[in-house]
Enzyme design. Structure first.
Site, short mmCIF file in Angstrom:
data_model
loop_
_atom_site.label_atom_id
_atom_site.label_comp_id
_atom_site.label_asym_id
_atom_site.label_seq_id
_atom_site.Cartn_x
_atom_site.Cartn_y
_atom_site.Cartn_z
N HIS A 39 0.84 -1.20 0.00
CA HIS A 39 0.00 0.00 0.00
C HIS A 39 0.88 1.25 0.00
CE1 HIS A 39 -2.93 -2.85 2.02
NE2 HIS A 39 -3.63 -2.41 1.01
N SER A 188 -2.55 -8.08 3.03
CA SER A 188 -3.01 -7.90 4.42
C SER A 188 -3.27 -9.26 5.07
CB SER A 188 -4.30 -7.08 4.43
OG SER A 188 -4.07 -5.86 3.75
#
Ligand code: PAF
Length: 256
Positions: A39, A188
């Site tokens: 990210h 994640s």
């Protein structure tokens, strides 16, 4: 950095007022939180290419095909906020479900061709949920550019095609997959791997890259290593795979 957590439609209108006052280009990175280096690289790219950077954090319930998966999705708001202030973004949009779904998900976007393949074949409704929430976010943020990682290659292709099909003016910018030194694609979901699963996980990338093996042979190698394989398939000049280690689903893809 301004943090907006719209609970209701009226709060979203406040956001839209704010947006209309921004002049200069806006880069947007949509996320479901539990932010990691992958990210960070999307956000840094957005930072380099735009005057303003908006990041959304929303664990979108409509894209989860299993209740359990949604319940277990990591939520790490404090560390997310720390990463965002380190990178230096301008706005965080962290909406609550009722503000994004005032219709209760009565309206949705369905793509009928590519979304039936690969992950879509195994996760009914998943891409309807993804495309619907991305369309809503793109309509709200009105970004010049939105940044998506190639790890979720099918998602990237579907979002790109949706913006063309529905005349959405935001340019979708594909960004390369970010990997750990041992090859594991950052996700994640990696946070949920046990130490022994974490040791095994890079084998997904390793076997996918063995271009001398057929998809069937790669599947066999992964099963032998301890993965529960959903698919290994080739299309569009790439090889794609999804496989489970315990309750953690991993995906990856490589060019062939
Ligand atoms: O890739 C993700 O994190 C999600 O699918 C997205 C694009 C933020 C939509 O919820």
């Amino acid at each position: 950095m301004i943090v907006k957590c719209p609970q209701a439609l009226s709060d979203l209108r406040e956001w839209l007022d704010l947006r209309s006052q921004l002049s200069g280009s806006v880069g947007f990175v949509p996320t479901m939180g539990a932010l990691h280096q992958g990210h960070r690289e999307l956000i840094e790219r957005a930072r380099q290419e735009n005057k303003w950077v908006v990041v959304s954090i929303f664990v979108n319930p409509t894209q989860f095909d299993r209740e359990e998966d949604l319940k277990n999705y990591p939520v790490t708001w404090d560390t997310d906020l720390k990463l965002l202030s380190e990178v230096g973004i301008d706005y965080v949009l962290r909406p609550k479900a009722p503000s994004l779904y005032p219709d209760g998900y009565a309206y949705k976007v369905t793509e009928n061709v590519f979304s039936a393949k690969l992950c879509g074949a195994h996760r009914p409704g998943h891409f309807d949920g993804v495309l619907t929430v991305v369309l809503k976010l793109l309509n709200l943020v009105k970004a010049d550019r939105a940044y998506f990682g190639e790890k979720d290659y099918q998602q990237l292709q579907l979002v790109q095609a949706m913006t063309q099909a529905l005349f959405i003016p935001t340019t979708i910018v594909p960004c390369p997959t970010v990997r750990e030194p041992d090859g594991l694609a950052l996700s994640s979901r990696n946070q949920r791997l046990s130490p022994s699963q974490r040791e095994l996980a890079p084998q997904l990338y390793h076997w996918l890259n063995r271009k001398d093996l057929t998809c069937h042979q790669v599947t066999e190698k992964l099963v032998d290593a301890g993965f529960q394989v959903e698919y290994v398939e080739e299309m569009m000049g790439r090889r794609f795979a999804a496989a489970w280690l315990g309750s953690v689903r991993l995906i990856d893809n490589v060019e062939i």
